[in-house]
Design a protein around this motif. Structure first.
Motif, PDB file in Angstrom:
ATOM      1  N   LYS A  56      48.066  33.036  43.719  1.00 21.33           N
ATOM      2  CA  LYS A  56      47.095  32.804  44.655  1.00 21.33           C
ATOM      3  C   LYS A  56      46.009  33.199  45.613  1.00 21.33           C
ATOM      4  O   LYS A  56      44.840  33.794  45.206  1.00 21.33           O
ATOM      5  CB  LYS A  56      46.699  31.626  44.622  1.00 21.33           C
ATOM      6  N   LEU A  57      47.171  34.292  46.577  1.00 22.51           N
ATOM      7  CA  LEU A  57      45.991  35.167  47.075  1.00 22.51           C
ATOM      8  C   LEU A  57      45.487  36.151  46.363  1.00 22.51           C
ATOM      9  O   LEU A  57      44.408  36.688  46.700  1.00 22.51           O
ATOM     10  CB  LEU A  57      47.002  35.307  48.699  1.00 22.51           C
ATOM     11  N   GLU A  58      45.759  36.580  45.870  1.00 23.82           N
ATOM     12  CA  GLU A  58      45.667  38.348  44.979  1.00 23.82           C
ATOM     13  C   GLU A  58      44.266  37.983  44.448  1.00 23.82           C
ATOM     14  O   GLU A  58      43.305  38.557  43.997  1.00 23.82           O
ATOM     15  CB  GLU A  58      46.818  38.854  44.163  1.00 23.82           C
ATOM     16  N   THR A  59      44.047  35.886  43.658  1.00 27.34           N
ATOM     17  CA  THR A  59      42.542  35.854  43.236  1.00 27.34           C
ATOM     18  C   THR A  59      41.456  35.724  43.896  1.00 27.34           C
ATOM     19  O   THR A  59      40.565  35.798  43.724  1.00 27.34           O
ATOM     20  CB  THR A  59      42.516  35.037  42.362  1.00 27.34           C
ATOM     21  N   ILE A  60      42.180  35.974  45.163  1.00 28.84           N
ATOM     22  CA  ILE A  60      41.029  35.078  46.438  1.00 28.84           C
ATOM     23  C   ILE A  60      40.823  36.780  46.907  1.00 28.84           C
ATOM     24  O   ILE A  60      39.535  37.225  48.130  1.00 28.84           O
ATOM     25  CB  ILE A  60      41.092  34.839  46.889  1.00 28.84           C
ATOM     26  N   TYR A  61      41.382  37.985  47.088  1.00 33.42           N
ATOM     27  CA  TYR A  61      40.849  38.803  47.718  1.00 33.42           C
ATOM     28  C   TYR A  61      39.850  40.376  47.354  1.00 33.42           C
ATOM     29  O   TYR A  61      40.506  40.317  45.866  1.00 33.42           O
ATOM     30  CB  TYR A  61      42.922  40.071  47.384  1.00 33.42           C
ATOM     31  N   GLU A  62      39.692  41.009  47.844  1.00 30.57           N
ATOM     32  CA  GLU A  62      39.279  42.022  47.867  1.00 30.57           C
ATOM     33  C   GLU A  62      38.812  42.674  48.673  1.00 30.57           C
ATOM     34  O   GLU A  62      39.038  42.635  49.927  1.00 30.57           O
ATOM     35  CB  GLU A  62      37.699  41.351  48.036  1.00 30.57           C
ATOM     36  N   GLY A  63      39.420  44.153  47.722  1.00 36.22           N
ATOM     37  CA  GLY A  63      39.923  44.870  49.282  1.00 36.22           C
ATOM     38  C   GLY A  63      40.351  46.069  49.032  1.00 36.22           C
ATOM     39  O   GLY A  63      41.448  46.127  47.850  1.00 36.22           O
ATOM     40  N   PRO A  64      41.056  47.218  49.532  1.00 37.97           N
ATOM     41  CA  PRO A  64      41.426  48.335  48.976  1.00 37.97           C
ATOM     42  C   PRO A  64      43.431  48.479  49.426  1.00 37.97           C
ATOM     43  O   PRO A  64      44.056  49.347  48.747  1.00 37.97           O
ATOM     44  CB  PRO A  64      41.149  49.989  49.712  1.00 37.97           C
ATOM     45  N   ASN A  65      43.588  47.057  49.963  1.00 37.02           N
ATOM     46  CA  ASN A  65      44.863  47.040  50.853  1.00 37.02           C
ATOM     47  C   ASN A  65      45.849  46.140  50.808  1.00 37.02           C
ATOM     48  O   ASN A  65      45.393  44.800  51.817  1.00 37.02           O
ATOM     49  CB  ASN A  65      45.733  48.077  52.171  1.00 37.02           C
ATOM     50  N   PHE A  66      46.415  45.385  50.136  1.00 40.21           N
ATOM     51  CA  PHE A  66      46.337  44.221  49.660  1.00 40.21           C
ATOM     52  C   PHE A  66      48.145  43.587  50.494  1.00 40.21           C
ATOM     53  O   PHE A  66      47.935  42.585  51.234  1.00 40.21           O
ATOM     54  CB  PHE A  66      47.289  43.954  48.445  1.00 40.21           C
ATOM     55  N   SER A  67      48.466  44.717  50.815  1.00 35.06           N
ATOM     56  CA  SER A  67      49.489  44.097  51.793  1.00 35.06           C
ATOM     57  C   SER A  67      49.368  44.502  53.447  1.00 35.06           C
ATOM     58  O   SER A  67      49.647  43.754  53.873  1.00 35.06           O
ATOM     59  CB  SER A  67      50.435  45.746  51.571  1.00 35.06           C
ATOM     60  N   SER A  68      48.007  44.769  53.714  1.00 34.44           N
ATOM     61  CA  SER A  68      47.409  44.974  54.861  1.00 34.44           C
ATOM     62  C   SER A  68      46.502  43.711  54.801  1.00 34.44           C
ATOM     63  O   SER A  68      46.543  42.655  56.119  1.00 34.44           O
ATOM     64  CB  SER A  68      46.683  46.084  54.821  1.00 34.44           C
ATOM     65  N   PHE A  69      46.155  42.838  53.845  1.00 36.11           N
ATOM     66  CA  PHE A  69      45.761  41.323  53.723  1.00 36.11           C
ATOM     67  C   PHE A  69      46.754  39.984  53.978  1.00 36.11           C
ATOM     68  O   PHE A  69      46.524  39.463  54.639  1.00 36.11           O
ATOM     69  CB  PHE A  69      45.151  41.362  52.484  1.00 36.11           C
ATOM     70  N   LEU A  70      48.347  40.533  53.529  1.00 35.48           N
ATOM     71  CA  LEU A  70      49.148  39.795  53.665  1.00 35.48           C
ATOM     72  C   LEU A  70      49.358  39.514  55.442  1.00 35.48           C
ATOM     73  O   LEU A  70      50.033  38.791  55.884  1.00 35.48           O
ATOM     74  CB  LEU A  70      50.537  40.401  52.436  1.00 35.48           C
ATOM     75  N   ARG A  71      49.288  41.170  55.096  1.00 32.33           N
ATOM     76  CA  ARG A  71      50.251  40.733  57.312  1.00 32.33           C
ATOM     77  C   ARG A  71      48.188  39.686  57.981  1.00 32.33           C
ATOM     78  O   ARG A  71      49.584  39.688  58.900  1.00 32.33           O
ATOM     79  CB  ARG A  71      50.083  42.029  57.462  1.00 32.33           C
ATOM     80  N   VAL A  72      47.633  40.140  57.789  1.00 32.23           N
ATOM     81  CA  VAL A  72      46.667  39.462  58.051  1.00 32.23           C
ATOM     82  C   VAL A  72      46.548  38.426  58.208  1.00 32.23           C
ATOM     83  O   VAL A  72      46.469  37.051  59.041  1.00 32.23           O
ATOM     84  CB  VAL A  72      45.465  40.324  58.443  1.00 32.23           C
ATOM     85  N   PHE A  73      47.143  38.163  56.611  1.00 30.15           N
ATOM     86  CA  PHE A  73      46.644  36.325  56.368  1.00 30.15           C
ATOM     87  C   PHE A  73      48.162  35.688  57.120  1.00 30.15           C
ATOM     88  O   PHE A  73      47.994  34.284  58.098  1.00 30.15           O
ATOM     89  CB  PHE A  73      47.011  36.632  55.240  1.00 30.15           C
ATOM     90  N   CYS A  74      49.805  36.460  57.584  1.00 33.93           N
ATOM     91  CA  CYS A  74      50.403  35.884  58.130  1.00 33.93           C
ATOM     92  C   CYS A  74      49.877  34.982  59.783  1.00 33.93           C
ATOM     93  O   CYS A  74      50.284  34.551  59.947  1.00 33.93           O
ATOM     94  CB  CYS A  74      51.282  36.428  58.274  1.00 33.93           C
ATOM     95  N   MET A  75      48.890  36.697  60.177  1.00 28.11           N
ATOM     96  CA  MET A  75      49.324  36.478  61.857  1.00 28.11           C
ATOM     97  C   MET A  75      47.970  35.422  61.942  1.00 28.11           C
ATOM     98  O   MET A  75      47.950  33.629  62.721  1.00 28.11           O
ATOM     99  CB  MET A  75      48.492  37.468  61.867  1.00 28.11           C
ATOM    100  N   ILE A  76      47.138  35.094  61.042  1.00 28.39           N
ATOM    101  CA  ILE A  76      45.988  34.172  61.000  1.00 28.39           C
ATOM    102  C   ILE A  76      47.022  32.720  61.180  1.00 28.39           C
ATOM    103  O   ILE A  76      46.313  31.730  61.399  1.00 28.39           O
ATOM    104  CB  ILE A  76      44.619  34.163  59.836  1.00 28.39           C
ATOM    105  N   SER A  77      47.295  32.488  59.604  1.00 31.10           N
ATOM    106  CA  SER A  77      48.125  31.519  59.891  1.00 31.10           C
ATOM    107  C   SER A  77      49.367  30.935  60.756  1.00 31.10           C
ATOM    108  O   SER A  77      49.578  29.807  61.864  1.00 31.10           O
ATOM    109  CB  SER A  77      49.400  31.861  58.206  1.00 31.10           C
ATOM    110  N   ALA A  78      49.494  32.056  61.536  1.00 35.94           N
ATOM    111  CA  ALA A  78      50.727  31.768  63.239  1.00 35.94           C
ATOM    112  C   ALA A  78      49.772  30.921  63.809  1.00 35.94           C
ATOM    113  O   ALA A  78      49.701  30.194  64.757  1.00 35.94           O
ATOM    114  CB  ALA A  78      50.989  32.863  62.896  1.00 35.94           C
ATOM    115  N   GLU A  79      47.995  31.871  64.433  1.00 36.16           N
ATOM    116  CA  GLU A  79      47.398  31.447  65.251  1.00 36.16           C
ATOM    117  C   GLU A  79      46.819  29.700  64.676  1.00 36.16           C
ATOM    118  O   GLU A  79      46.759  28.875  65.318  1.00 36.16           O
ATOM    119  CB  GLU A  79      45.888  31.923  65.262  1.00 36.16           C
ATOM    120  N   ARG A  80      46.466  29.634  63.654  1.00 36.90           N
ATOM    121  CA  ARG A  80      46.330  28.180  63.153  1.00 36.90           C
ATOM    122  C   ARG A  80      47.263  27.078  63.491  1.00 36.90           C
ATOM    123  O   ARG A  80      46.849  26.279  63.165  1.00 36.90           O
ATOM    124  CB  ARG A  80      45.436  27.928  61.726  1.00 36.90           C
TER     125      ARG A  80
END
Length: 212
Positions: A56-80
């Motif tokens: 589901k995350l892949e369907t909304i992702y736009e960019g060259p590095n999906f792994s980096s996106f997942l790392r950032v997503f984890c950090m943002i989720s932790a902040e929330r």
């Protein structure tokens, strides 16, 4: 200044590749174990298996590095989660009210980051819920008030006014959606931090954008 404490198993955090599958599509992803654990925890919170959640995350992702996106997503989720933890004591009297509201509503931090919102809010936006993790309101729509929004927020948080009435403008391809909204202060007992609640106060009106 205290020295940073490294995890005991820091040496065991070498990236590990895993293959997950969702909707007949296979994803080969390489992440550090700490991020795999974080993804599994967030997926569980959404009542999804990690493969389906990543799909589901892949369907909304736009960019060259999906792994980096997942790392950032984890950090943002932790902040929330940290932000949400600060209001856990009063969830029954604050977030539950938002969830029970028939109108779109959201609890937001002073920097306008969404902490929690009800299903009506996501439905009104027409957005995938996962895409809004860590999003600020001004990235979703324009908020127009009498005078500068920054000044109005300062007045609201300093108790000089009781609420802010605003006009919401959301532009998506082929549509311009407008609605009236109200923002109120959400002070919590024994907390120095203050939060805000925004309600979409009137039914949205949809108009086609003007041609150039």
């Amino acid at each position: 200044m205290p020295k940073p404490i490294l995890p005991v198993n820091f040496a065991d955090q070498a990236p590990k590749a895993r293959i997950v599958q969702y909707n007949k599509k296979r994803y080969s992803i390489r992440l550090e174990p700490v991020f795999w654990r974080a993804l599994e925890a967030v997926a569980k919170d959404h009542e999804l298996k990690v493969g389906k959640f990543i799909g589901k995350l892949e369907t909304i992702y736009e960019g060259p590095n999906f792994s980096s996106f997942l790392r950032v997503f984890c950090m943002i989720s932790a902040e929330r989660n940290l932000a949400s933890a600060e209001v856990d004591t009063h969830k029954d009297t604050l977030i539950s009210i938002i969830n029970a509201s028939p109108s779109p509503a959201a609890l937001i931090a002073q920097d306008m980051t969404i902490i929690s919102s009800n299903n009506a809010f996501y439905s009104w936006l027409g957005e995938n819920k996962h895409a809004l993790e860590g999003t600020t309101l001004n990235k979703l729509f324009q908020i127009r008030t009498k005078g500068l929004l920054k000044d109005s927020l300062n007045d609201l948080l300093s108790l000089q006014i009781n609420h802010i009435d605003a006009r919401i403008i959301r532009m998506i391809p082929g549509k311009v959606i407008t609605a009236q909204a109200r923002m109120v202060r959400a002070s919590l007992f024994n907390h120095k931090k203050q939060y805000l609640v925004i309600w979409i106060a009137s039914a949205p009106r949809v108009a086609a954008p003007k041609s150039a």
